[in-house]
Design a protein around this motif. Structure first.
Motif, PDB file in Angstrom:
ATOM      1  N   THR A  87      43.304  56.256  27.834  1.00 44.35           N
ATOM      2  CA  THR A  87      42.110  56.176  26.988  1.00 44.35           C
ATOM      3  C   THR A  87      40.878  56.647  27.755  1.00 44.35           C
ATOM      4  OG1 THR A  87      41.671  53.947  27.743  1.00 44.35           O
ATOM      5  CG2 THR A  87      42.963  54.144  25.722  1.00 44.35           C
ATOM      6  N   ALA A  88      39.816  56.914  27.011  1.00 41.85           N
ATOM      7  CA  ALA A  88      38.542  57.281  27.641  1.00 41.85           C
ATOM      8  C   ALA A  88      38.003  56.116  28.460  1.00 41.85           C
ATOM      9  CB  ALA A  88      37.534  57.679  26.573  1.00 41.85           C
ATOM     10  N   SER A  89      38.291  54.895  28.028  1.00 39.70           N
ATOM     11  CA  SER A  89      37.806  53.728  28.783  1.00 39.70           C
ATOM     12  C   SER A  89      38.378  53.739  30.196  1.00 39.70           C
ATOM     13  CB  SER A  89      38.207  52.434  28.073  1.00 39.70           C
ATOM     14  OG  SER A  89      37.715  52.434  26.754  1.00 39.70           O
ATOM     15  N   THR A 176      29.016  56.967  19.904  1.00 43.67           N
ATOM     16  CA  THR A 176      29.931  56.301  18.977  1.00 43.67           C
ATOM     17  C   THR A 176      29.283  56.047  17.617  1.00 43.67           C
ATOM     18  OG1 THR A 176      30.821  55.261  20.938  1.00 43.67           O
ATOM     19  CG2 THR A 176      31.542  54.365  18.827  1.00 43.67           C
ATOM     20  N   ASP A 201      30.607  61.564  28.991  1.00 45.07           N
ATOM     21  CA  ASP A 201      31.537  60.975  28.029  1.00 45.07           C
ATOM     22  C   ASP A 201      31.490  61.826  26.760  1.00 45.07           C
ATOM     23  OD1 ASP A 201      32.913  59.581  26.143  1.00 45.07           O
ATOM     24  OD2 ASP A 201      31.848  57.681  26.420  1.00 45.07           O
ATOM     25  N   ALA A 203      34.136  61.913  24.684  1.00 41.91           N
ATOM     26  CA  ALA A 203      35.409  61.443  24.125  1.00 41.91           C
ATOM     27  C   ALA A 203      35.653  62.024  22.725  1.00 41.91           C
ATOM     28  CB  ALA A 203      35.426  59.921  24.082  1.00 41.91           C
ATOM     29  N   ASN A 230      38.764  63.212  24.473  1.00 37.82           N
ATOM     30  CA  ASN A 230      39.989  62.584  23.952  1.00 37.82           C
ATOM     31  C   ASN A 230      40.709  63.462  22.934  1.00 37.82           C
ATOM     32  OD1 ASN A 230      39.831  60.190  25.328  1.00 37.82           O
ATOM     33  ND2 ASN A 230      39.304  58.926  23.564  1.00 37.82           N
ATOM     34  N   HIS A 232      43.177  62.522  21.554  1.00 40.17           N
ATOM     35  CA  HIS A 232      43.630  61.564  20.531  1.00 40.17           C
ATOM     36  C   HIS A 232      42.508  61.188  19.558  1.00 40.17           C
ATOM     37  CE1 HIS A 232      42.868  57.720  23.193  1.00 40.17           C
ATOM     38  NE2 HIS A 232      41.932  57.779  22.278  1.00 40.17           N
ATOM     39  N   LYS A 233      41.335  61.791  19.696  1.00 37.72           N
ATOM     40  CA  LYS A 233      40.331  61.567  18.657  1.00 37.72           C
ATOM     41  C   LYS A 233      40.332  62.744  17.666  1.00 37.72           C
ATOM     42  CE  LYS A 233      37.044  58.189  20.382  1.00 37.72           C
ATOM     43  NZ  LYS A 233      37.958  57.480  21.300  1.00 37.72           N
TER      44      LYS A 233
HETATM   45  C1  LIG Z   1      31.787  57.945  22.950  1.00 34.26           C
HETATM   46  C2  LIG Z   1      33.024  57.132  23.199  1.00 34.26           C
HETATM   47  N1  LIG Z   1      33.457  56.956  24.451  1.00 34.26           N
HETATM   48  C3  LIG Z   1      34.557  56.227  24.731  1.00 34.26           C
HETATM   49  C4  LIG Z   1      35.297  55.646  23.724  1.00 34.26           C
HETATM   50  C5  LIG Z   1      36.494  54.843  24.087  1.00 34.26           C
HETATM   51  O1  LIG Z   1      37.648  55.528  23.764  1.00 34.26           O
HETATM   52  P1  LIG Z   1      39.089  54.950  24.098  1.00 34.26           P
HETATM   53  O2  LIG Z   1      39.503  54.159  22.899  1.00 34.26           O
HETATM   54  O3  LIG Z   1      39.927  56.177  24.311  1.00 34.26           O
HETATM   55  O4  LIG Z   1      38.958  54.104  25.310  1.00 34.26           O
HETATM   56  C6  LIG Z   1      34.896  55.794  22.396  1.00 34.26           C
HETATM   57  C7  LIG Z   1      35.669  55.183  21.313  1.00 34.26           C
HETATM   58  O5  LIG Z   1      35.438  55.360  20.159  1.00 34.26           O
HETATM   59  C8  LIG Z   1      33.736  56.551  22.133  1.00 34.26           C
HETATM   60  O6  LIG Z   1      33.281  56.692  20.879  1.00 34.26           O
END
Ligand SMILES: Cc1ncc(COP(=O)(O)O)c(C=O)c1O
Length: 397
Positions: A87-89, A176, A201, A203, A230, A232-233
């Protein structure tokens, strides 16, 4: 097996949120495209564990190949090294850990920065790394929810004067709540002056850079120390697959390389052992599904879907602007539209509930300038213009 499958249909399916449904317009979509599903299926079938290069050469090599293609497609310079995280996290946590390794030595508490609209994963990285939640200073944004570079420069000056040690700034390309894009070139210049790590970021919106008219999203990102996007997004790859890039892989190695005797191997020095660049030892063969997606849709194919999604969002934004009962709360540069019914917060939450209960669309909300906003996010591969219009009619009905 037939009993298990029957129970799957009877017990599991009714309790799923259908992320693959074209009316899924909550959060940021993730769609499982046919090629992505096939890649995931085959990865589970062959089931290699790419801990080291030699424990499955194809896993490590394909990860470099697919992330190399994606790097070119989004316009990052060739010196960026890529690896896959879940994940991005997780990717952002690794970026912050590397930033700490690269920080100038000295006394004083470490401080990092991100806009007040940044994703909570930045704050969580501080928690996970033992820096504490208050290691993150949230920088104010402008009227369009973008970090204000002058406020960042001022915060860094204040922290230095107070004996603290600035070490990292995260710029967001596609926040987000509203998908706003921080001014990365100005933030990169401030980070370079201060000698601190710049993480981007991207993502969600990083995928848009595949379409030439959206290249601007990552303007300045070539100067970053690290970046996450990501697939996966908004790239039709089943969850989970997050692409992490860094121009300083040696700092990741310095942070995470620790090789016990039973994992020592004598292969060619060119062979990358991905366990040296992060926390996990075991690695799923995620690159396979990305390879299937990138090859079957191609750069043009992905750009075409992104272009279609953004055009539906533009059309919806125009309908909202023209409707006396609704108002828009933020610009809509990509495929997300934030707006509200001109009533109370409670009216808006009830409206979302009514739409969601209809089963025709699934929406989420956010809060902007203290008001509840309906957030309609287009991003599913199966979503057509008609699905967006149906969601709009349901909202108006
Ligand atoms: C800008 C941004 N960064 C990071 C994330 C986290 O993504 P992940 O669920 O892959 O950890 C999100 C999730 O929506 C996001 O919108």
């Amino acid at each position: 097996m037939s009993a298990i499958l029957e129970d799957f249909r009877r017990l599991i399916v009714p309790a799923l949120a259908h992320w693959n449904h074209p009316g899924f317009m909550a959060y940021f979509a993730t769609s499982a495209s046919g090629p992505g599903i096939l890649g995931e299926f085959l990865a589970a079938a062959v089931n290699p564990n790419g801990m080291l290069w030699k424990t499955s050469p194809a896993s490590t090599e394909l990860e470099q190949v697919t992330l190399g293609w994606l790097r070119e497609w989004i316009g990052l310079p060739p010196e960026f090294f890529g690896m896959i995280h879940d994940t991005a996290s997780t990717a952002t946590m690794h970026a912050v850990a590397a930033a700490r390794t690269a920080a100038k030595p000295g006394e004083g508490r470490l401080v990092m920065y991100a806009s007040e609209q940044a994703h909570s994963s930045v704050e969580k990285a501080g928690l996970a790394l033992g820096l504490g939640r208050d290691s993150l200073r949230k920088i104010p944004v402008d009227g369009e929810f973008r970090m204000r570079p002058a406020a960042l420069a001022e915060a860094i000056r204040e922290d230095l004067a107070a004996g603290r040690r600035p070490f990292c700034v995260t710029a967001t390309a596609g926040t987000t709540s509203t998908t706003s894009v921080d001014p990365i070139p100005a933030i990169a210049a401030i980070a370079a002056d201060a000698g601190i790590w710049l993480h981007v970021d991207a993502a969600y919106a990083g995928a848009a850079a595949i379409a030439p008219e959206f290249r601007w999203v990552l303007e300045g990102a070539g100067r970053a120390d690290s970046l996450v996007v990501n697939p996966h997004k908004w790239m039709f790859t089943p969850v989970d697959l997050s692409a992490f890039y860094t121009r300083r892989p040696e700092v990741l190695r310095e942070t995470f390389s620790l090789v016990p005797e039973y994992l020592r191997s004598a292969e060619h020095p060119r062979a990358v052992n991905l366990m040296d660049y992060g926390v996990p030892l075991g690695r799923r063969f995620r690159a396979l599904k990305l390879w299937f997606v990138l090859r079957s849709y191609g750069r043009e194919g992905i750009a075409a879907v992104i272009r279609a999604h953004t055009s539906y969002a533009r059309e919806l934004a125009a309908l909202i602007d023209a409707h006396p009962g609704f108002e828009r709360l933020a610009p809509a540069p990509f495929s997300v539209v934030c707006f509200r019914y001109k009533g109370s917060d409670d009216d808006n939450l009830k409206l979302i509930e009514r739409v969601n209960a209809s089963g025709r669309a699934f929406l989420s909300h956010t809060v902007l300038d203290g008001k509840v906003a309906i957030r309609l996010a287009i991003g599913n591969l199966a979503t057509t213009r008609e699905h967006v219009m149906e969601a709009w009619r349901t909202l108006c009905g």
